[in-house]
Design an enzyme around this catalytic site. Sequence first.
Site, PDB file in Angstrom:
ATOM      1  N   CYS A 273       0.855  -1.185   0.000  1.00 57.95           N
ATOM      2  CA  CYS A 273       0.000   0.000   0.000  1.00 57.95           C
ATOM      3  C   CYS A 273       0.893   1.237   0.000  1.00 57.95           C
ATOM      4  O   CYS A 273       2.103   1.136   0.178  1.00 57.95           O
ATOM      5  CB  CYS A 273      -0.911   0.009   1.234  1.00 57.95           C
ATOM      6  SG  CYS A 273       0.016   0.162   2.775  1.00 57.95           S
ATOM      7  N   CYS A 275       0.392   3.818   2.133  1.00 61.05           N
ATOM      8  CA  CYS A 275       0.035   4.567   3.354  1.00 61.05           C
ATOM      9  C   CYS A 275       1.222   5.350   3.912  1.00 61.05           C
ATOM     10  O   CYS A 275       1.087   6.504   4.314  1.00 61.05           O
ATOM     11  CB  CYS A 275      -0.509   3.621   4.416  1.00 61.05           C
ATOM     12  SG  CYS A 275      -2.019   2.789   3.901  1.00 61.05           S
ATOM     13  N   GLU A 303      -6.841   0.627  12.112  1.00 59.87           N
ATOM     14  CA  GLU A 303      -5.924  -0.203  11.325  1.00 59.87           C
ATOM     15  C   GLU A 303      -6.705  -1.082  10.345  1.00 59.87           C
ATOM     16  O   GLU A 303      -7.799  -1.571  10.669  1.00 59.87           O
ATOM     17  CB  GLU A 303      -5.124  -1.053  12.319  1.00 59.87           C
ATOM     18  CG  GLU A 303      -4.284  -2.148  11.753  1.00 59.87           C
ATOM     19  CD  GLU A 303      -3.138  -1.650  10.877  1.00 59.87           C
ATOM     20  OE1 GLU A 303      -3.180  -1.967   9.675  1.00 59.87           O
ATOM     21  OE2 GLU A 303      -2.211  -0.978  11.386  1.00 59.87           O
ATOM     22  N   ARG A 305      -8.334  -0.486   7.515  1.00 57.03           N
ATOM     23  CA  ARG A 305      -9.677   0.045   7.217  1.00 57.03           C
ATOM     24  C   ARG A 305     -10.684  -0.397   8.272  1.00 57.03           C
ATOM     25  O   ARG A 305     -11.823  -0.739   7.978  1.00 57.03           O
ATOM     26  CB  ARG A 305     -10.179  -0.417   5.845  1.00 57.03           C
ATOM     27  CG  ARG A 305      -9.424   0.184   4.700  1.00 57.03           C
ATOM     28  CD  ARG A 305     -10.120  -0.052   3.368  1.00 57.03           C
ATOM     29  NE  ARG A 305      -9.221   0.252   2.291  1.00 57.03           N
ATOM     30  CZ  ARG A 305      -8.879  -0.605   1.335  1.00 57.03           C
ATOM     31  NH1 ARG A 305      -9.402  -1.804   1.286  1.00 57.03           N
ATOM     32  NH2 ARG A 305      -8.041  -0.247   0.409  1.00 57.03           N
ATOM     33  N   THR A 325      -8.116  -6.496  -2.664  1.00 66.22           N
ATOM     34  CA  THR A 325      -8.225  -6.026  -1.278  1.00 66.22           C
ATOM     35  C   THR A 325      -9.676  -6.009  -0.786  1.00 66.22           C
ATOM     36  O   THR A 325      -9.942  -6.278   0.388  1.00 66.22           O
ATOM     37  CB  THR A 325      -7.632  -4.610  -1.148  1.00 66.22           C
ATOM     38  OG1 THR A 325      -8.172  -3.785  -2.168  1.00 66.22           O
ATOM     39  CG2 THR A 325      -6.124  -4.629  -1.275  1.00 66.22           C
ATOM     40  N   ASP A 337     -14.937  -1.622   3.730  1.00 62.61           N
ATOM     41  CA  ASP A 337     -14.327  -0.531   4.496  1.00 62.61           C
ATOM     42  C   ASP A 337     -15.139  -0.370   5.777  1.00 62.61           C
ATOM     43  O   ASP A 337     -16.310  -0.002   5.734  1.00 62.61           O
ATOM     44  CB  ASP A 337     -14.347   0.761   3.656  1.00 62.61           C
ATOM     45  CG  ASP A 337     -13.505   1.872   4.274  1.00 62.61           C
ATOM     46  OD1 ASP A 337     -13.263   1.825   5.501  1.00 62.61           O
ATOM     47  OD2 ASP A 337     -13.112   2.787   3.538  1.00 62.61           O
ATOM     48  N   ARG A 339     -14.511   1.674   8.321  1.00 60.92           N
ATOM     49  CA  ARG A 339     -14.095   2.866   9.086  1.00 60.92           C
ATOM     50  C   ARG A 339     -15.233   3.869   9.278  1.00 60.92           C
ATOM     51  O   ARG A 339     -16.231   3.854   8.579  1.00 60.92           O
ATOM     52  CB  ARG A 339     -12.953   3.575   8.340  1.00 60.92           C
ATOM     53  CG  ARG A 339     -11.683   2.808   8.358  1.00 60.92           C
ATOM     54  CD  ARG A 339     -10.622   3.477   7.536  1.00 60.92           C
ATOM     55  NE  ARG A 339     -10.923   3.463   6.116  1.00 60.92           N
ATOM     56  CZ  ARG A 339     -10.168   4.042   5.192  1.00 60.92           C
ATOM     57  NH1 ARG A 339      -9.080   4.688   5.535  1.00 60.92           N
ATOM     58  NH2 ARG A 339     -10.500   3.964   3.917  1.00 60.92           N
ATOM     59  N   THR A 360      -6.839  13.930   0.047  1.00 60.09           N
ATOM     60  CA  THR A 360      -7.420  12.592  -0.104  1.00 60.09           C
ATOM     61  C   THR A 360      -7.801  12.321  -1.550  1.00 60.09           C
ATOM     62  O   THR A 360      -7.982  13.241  -2.344  1.00 60.09           O
ATOM     63  CB  THR A 360      -8.678  12.433   0.787  1.00 60.09           C
ATOM     64  OG1 THR A 360      -9.081  11.059   0.808  1.00 60.09           O
ATOM     65  CG2 THR A 360      -9.854  13.268   0.285  1.00 60.09           C
TER      66      THR A 360
HETATM   67  N1  LIG Z   1      -8.359  -4.370   5.045  1.00 63.81           N
HETATM   68  C1  LIG Z   1      -7.304  -3.851   4.422  1.00 63.81           C
HETATM   69  N2  LIG Z   1      -6.846  -2.653   4.818  1.00 63.81           N
HETATM   70  C2  LIG Z   1      -5.790  -2.144   4.168  1.00 63.81           C
HETATM   71  C3  LIG Z   1      -5.122  -2.812   3.148  1.00 63.81           C
HETATM   72  N3  LIG Z   1      -4.096  -2.043   2.736  1.00 63.81           N
HETATM   73  C4  LIG Z   1      -4.112  -0.922   3.481  1.00 63.81           C
HETATM   74  N4  LIG Z   1      -5.132  -0.987   4.361  1.00 63.81           N
HETATM   75  C5  LIG Z   1      -5.579   0.011   5.320  1.00 63.81           C
HETATM   76  O1  LIG Z   1      -6.224   1.012   4.584  1.00 63.81           O
HETATM   77  C6  LIG Z   1      -6.169   2.214   5.319  1.00 63.81           C
HETATM   78  C7  LIG Z   1      -5.679   3.306   4.371  1.00 63.81           C
HETATM   79  O2  LIG Z   1      -6.219   4.445   4.808  1.00 63.81           O
HETATM   80  P1  LIG Z   1      -6.045   5.900   4.234  1.00 63.81           P
HETATM   81  O3  LIG Z   1      -4.828   6.007   3.415  1.00 63.81           O
HETATM   82  O4  LIG Z   1      -6.211   6.819   5.405  1.00 63.81           O
HETATM   83  O5  LIG Z   1      -7.315   6.159   3.389  1.00 63.81           O
HETATM   84  P2  LIG Z   1      -7.852   5.845   2.000  1.00 63.81           P
HETATM   85  O6  LIG Z   1      -9.244   5.367   2.127  1.00 63.81           O
HETATM   86  O7  LIG Z   1      -6.906   4.967   1.272  1.00 63.81           O
HETATM   87  O8  LIG Z   1      -7.963   7.244   1.287  1.00 63.81           O
HETATM   88  P3  LIG Z   1      -6.906   8.337   0.893  1.00 63.81           P
HETATM   89  O9  LIG Z   1      -7.244   9.484   1.782  1.00 63.81           O
HETATM   90  O10 LIG Z   1      -7.137   8.645  -0.526  1.00 63.81           O
HETATM   91  O11 LIG Z   1      -5.556   7.764   1.155  1.00 63.81           O
HETATM   92  C8  LIG Z   1      -5.259   1.972   6.509  1.00 63.81           C
HETATM   93  O12 LIG Z   1      -6.047   1.744   7.659  1.00 63.81           O
HETATM   94  C9  LIG Z   1      -4.524   0.698   6.123  1.00 63.81           C
HETATM   95  O13 LIG Z   1      -4.153  -0.085   7.238  1.00 63.81           O
HETATM   96  C10 LIG Z   1      -5.634  -4.083   2.747  1.00 63.81           C
HETATM   97  O14 LIG Z   1      -5.142  -4.726   1.849  1.00 63.81           O
HETATM   98  N5  LIG Z   1      -6.715  -4.546   3.418  1.00 63.81           N
END
Ligand SMILES: Nc1nc2c(ncn2[C@@H]2O[C@H](COP(=O)(O)OP(=O)(O)OP(=O)(O)O)[C@@H](O)[C@H]2O)c(=O)[nH]1
Length: 422
Positions: A273, A275, A303, A305, A325, A337, A339, A360
């Site tokens: 990812c 992140c 954590e 999502r 994912t 998702d 969250r 975002t």
């Molecule tokens: N369930 C799951 N969660 C993931 C995975 N990869 C990353 N994440 C989680 O996705 C979330 C990413 O959150 P953000 O970057 O805040 O938000 P976003 O929805 O991607 O939106 P942006 O603001 O555009 O980045 C974090 O909580 C990561 O732990 C995955 O493969 N599976």
Amino acid sequence: MPGQQPDEWQHHAETERTSQLPSFYSPPTDAQHTSRGDADVSHPDFSISSDPALGTSATSPPTPTPKDNRDSINDTSVDRNDGAPSPASSALLPGTPLNPPPPNSLLSPAFTPPATPGTATPSSLLLSEPRGVPVDSSVPSGGCGSKHPRLLEQLPQVECIVRARIPTTTGAEMFLHLYTNNVDNKEHLAIVFGNTIRSKSLDAVREGETEMDRLVRGAYTGRLYPGRTTSLENAGGSATERKEPEEGAQSQPPLVRIHSECYTGETVWSARCDCGEQLDEAARLMSLPSNKAGGIIIYLRQEGRGIGLGEKLKAYNLQDLGSDTVEANLLLRHPADARSYGLATAMLLDLGQKEVRLLTNNPDKIRAVEGPNREVVVKERVAMVPLSWKGKGGFRAPEVEGYLKTKIEKMGHLLDPGALPR
Ligand SMILES: Nc1nc2c(ncn2[C@@H]2O[C@H](COP(=O)(O)OP(=O)(O)OP(=O)(O)O)[C@@H](O)[C@H]2O)c(=O)[nH]1
């Protein structure tokens, strides 16, 4: 292999990886061929890579995405992410002669320094503000998609219980605010850049507290220094007195990022990812000298999502077995998702912000953070375009590209897949 340089190792590994890539992946050019940490810390071209012109050609215009139903639960029509384990990826495991350790820059904590302190070359690019696109979630054509997340009718209650100054490795300074709330027992955080943003709940006077209590919990104005005994910078002020904002500071809303915890991407160098890169980039943009409006990263402990680290690791195994994912979450009987953003809304209000510029790509986040009665209004969206897509460093891997592809195709993220370098 003795004598081999880390970049040679990476090149070797990338060559092997390329043969395993899914069809939407293209090998990076040399310019894009850097790890996240390399790009930020040691790339000699960093002043260029600091181009804050987010939201340029790589972003979608502020219109709803063509895919109206972004709730992927019933959507079986999209491509699967090829998450099959690649033999080449195992060649990247650190610690064996054939498997080089990660570059030094990757061994630093999650907040990778945007530049080696003191070495960045000031340039006009560095001084310009990140570009956002106006959004208006109250109208369908407002650039936030058409989905309306279900929101709690009432915002949670939050309280900032302590704040501390954190000098960072970049030379920029931020104030870390730790919050408690009435809906969970997690320590959610606000990372505040700039000295004009203050927490009301932190500044409020607590019954029976001494001046030393206030200093220790961070409810002071100005700066701490050895021997200081009062919480107010100037005698005669009130405890909630604020410093006059610098000229131009209030000309526009602060940059805000609502960031969900990602242990794998922020701490253990995961290339599944982006992140970690997003967290670093948000901090970098907020610390730009040209950013007079300040910045806030609301760091929520949701954590994976919202499914937690253990479940996310199971999801990763399902991804290596061929799911994308979203599918992996659903197979584990979680929502795509899980969250919510009410805590972020409440924290922003506590920090005195009713209007923000939000970093975002996620349209659901825009609507959700505004709260049930639009208590906070997102005036602009600033796109988070992956650095490697812009040729500004970053990193590339089949996993992260599958992750981004799924976000665009199934979750309606406002990123233009056409901008993905070929
Ligand atoms: N369930 C799951 N969660 C993931 C995975 N990869 C990353 N994440 C989680 O996705 C979330 C990413 O959150 P953000 O970057 O805040 O938000 P976003 O929805 O991607 O939106 P942006 O603001 O555009 O980045 C974090 O909580 C990561 O732990 C995955 O493969 N599976």
